[in-house]
Design an enzyme around this catalytic site. Structure first.
Site, PDB file in Angstrom:
ATOM      1  N   TYR A   1       0.099   2.252  -7.507  1.00 46.97           N
ATOM      2  CA  TYR A   1      -0.766   1.705  -6.451  1.00 46.97           C
ATOM      3  C   TYR A   1      -2.240   1.998  -6.759  1.00 46.97           C
ATOM      4  CZ  TYR A   1      -3.282   1.633  -2.001  1.00 46.97           C
ATOM      5  OH  TYR A   1      -4.221   1.414  -1.032  1.00 46.97           O
TER       6      TYR A   1
ATOM      7  N   SER B   1      -9.601   2.336  -2.540  1.00 47.28           N
ATOM      8  CA  SER B   1      -9.005   3.547  -1.967  1.00 47.28           C
ATOM      9  C   SER B   1      -9.493   4.787  -2.702  1.00 47.28           C
ATOM     10  CB  SER B   1      -7.489   3.449  -2.113  1.00 47.28           C
ATOM     11  OG  SER B   1      -6.877   4.673  -1.832  1.00 47.28           O
TER      12      SER B   1
ATOM     13  N   LYS C   1      -5.527  -0.551  -7.730  1.00 47.38           N
ATOM     14  CA  LYS C   1      -6.871  -0.575  -7.108  1.00 47.38           C
ATOM     15  C   LYS C   1      -7.951  -0.441  -8.182  1.00 47.38           C
ATOM     16  CE  LYS C   1      -5.900  -0.953  -2.699  1.00 47.38           C
ATOM     17  NZ  LYS C   1      -6.083  -2.248  -2.068  1.00 47.38           N
TER      18      LYS C   1
ATOM     19  N   LYS D   1       0.778  -1.242   0.000  1.00 41.87           N
ATOM     20  CA  LYS D   1       0.000   0.000   0.000  1.00 41.87           C
ATOM     21  C   LYS D   1       0.810   1.292   0.000  1.00 41.87           C
ATOM     22  CE  LYS D   1      -0.135   0.421   4.987  1.00 41.87           C
ATOM     23  NZ  LYS D   1      -0.826   0.866   6.158  1.00 41.87           N
TER      24      LYS D   1
END
Ligand code: NAD
Ligand code: WQD
Length: 334
Positions: free
Chosen positions: A148, A124, A152, A84
């Site tokens: 990242y 997220s 997602k 993350k």
């Protein structure tokens, strides 16, 4: 219900495991401990006085996942496992795609083989990218600005295609804003390996003397005090969001997206001042250059989660700082 929590030993997963267990669910944690510690399991058991099952495994090990799903008679999966760190994802993109995207594919294959089709996924707010308008609602365009965030979004898109292809799937994607705080017992909280990047863990290390001062990344933003503003959400409110989502999703097939935020934003200076007040420690800081990629401000519209799931954040900034402080000053010996 029998619930598998991938990544359940991590920061958000451990708090969610406590809440689900206390709500009467049978929790089984599946985690490879790449960013967590086995100690957390004892702490969860101590808080809940319940047995929490644990498998040390990687989500990319489809066979091990399948066997766990079948042997433990799992009915619902909450998928939190993943890497993350936004900055690291730009330095090691392939590691991030392999762990996060490939790992999610492996999980979905194992779930399909085991005929388990109910899933809550940790997404997220980073999927939104630069705000076209604020607050971000779930219909805001998505344009993540780092690997990242793209992981997602790709996983969300994959889940969308899956839910369209097979109406038996029920999937909730929860887009978390900035999770902070700790369990009120002070026994578990955020304990990152190495030097932290996020504001709250850095404040924790400054206040406990591990770091000499906090670098504030810019005080010339177009915000009332010039520092960046974020939607900080207490980790136990977030855990309650998972409980609300899984109660709702089991009767609502297809894919559904929910923002999980407080709907308010606080500046870096507001956080520092609140923390100083609750801890009676001063937090030395210096203002340095803006951090590349940071936005001035963002926060959630949490209306959909309130209307549909009946969930809203109940804890405020002083709860966040008080609970974090209780965790930070805990000697961390069980
Ligand atoms: P964390 O690092 O504390 O927990 C993640 C857990 O997943 C760790 O225990 C780690 O060991 C495990 N894990 C990682 N890769 C794995 C793999 N291949 N197989 C098995 N286990 C693996 O992170 P967190 O803050 O608890 O975040 C949980 C989830 O929520 C993540 O998916 C993260 O992307 C998402 N999220 C976090 C934030 C945040 O700011 N903390 C915000 C939005 C979304
Ligand atoms: C908050 C504010 C910084 C550290 C990240 C991810 C996001 C999501 C949550 C996973 C900003 C300032 C910070 C410091 C500072 N994670 N700051 N000094 O960047 O909003 O969000 O975590 O999905 O995707 O990007 O969180 O805690 O790093 O920063 O001044 O040492 O604190 O500039 O204004 P961020 P953060």
């Amino acid at each position: 219900m029998n619930i598998l929590l991938t990544g359940g030993m991590g920061y958000i997963g451990s708090h969610t495991a406590i809440l689900l267990s206390e709500a009467g669910h049978q929790v089984h944690i599946y985690d490879n401990l790449c960013n967590s510690n086995i100690d957390t399991l004892n702490r969860i058991k101590k808080i809940t006085s319940k047995d929490i099952a644990f498998t040390n495994g990687d989500i990319r090990d489809t066979e091990k996942l399948f066997n766990t799903l079948v042997n433990e008679k799992i009915e619902i999966v909450i998928h939190l496992a993943g890497l993350k760190a936004v900055g690291e994802s730009s330095q090691k993109p392939i590691e991030y795609y392999a762990n996060n995207v490939q790992g999610s594919i492996s999980l979905l294959q194992a779930m399909q083989s085991a005929n388990i089709k109910t899933l809550v996924f940790s997404s997220s707010a980073t999927v939104y990218g630069n705000p076209v308008y604020l607050p971000y609602d779930e219909d805001h365009p998505t344009a993540p600005t780092n690997p990242y965030g793209r992981n997602k979004l790709q996983i969300e898109e994959m889940l969308h295609d899956l839910a369209v292809s097979d109406k038996a799937w029920s999937i909730a994607c929860l887009r978390y804003f900035n999770p902070v705080g700790a369990h009120e017992s002070g026994l578990i909280g955020e304990d990152p390996n190495g030097i932290p990047n996020n504001l709250m863990p850095v404040i924790g290390q400054v206040v406990s003397g591990k770091l000499p001062l906090l670098n504030i990344f810019g005080d010339d933003y177009d915000t009332p005090d010039g520092t960046g503003k974020r939607d900080y959400i207490h980790v136990m409110d977030l855990a309650e969001g998972h409980l609300a989502a899984l109660n709702w999703i089991k009767n609502n097939p297809r894919l559904h997206i929910f923002n999980i935020g407080s709907g308010k934003s606080y500046s870096v200076l507001e956080i520092i001042h609140c923390f100083e007040q609750v801890s009676s420690h001063s937090i030395p800081y210096q203002v340095v250059n803006r951090r590349p990629g940071d936005l001035p401000e963002y926060y959630a519209s949490a209306d959909k989660a309130k209307t549909v799931l009946g969930w809203e954040a109940k804890r405020g900034l002083s709860d966040i700082c008080n609970d974090s402080w209780r965790w930070i000053k805990n000697p961390k010996i069980i």
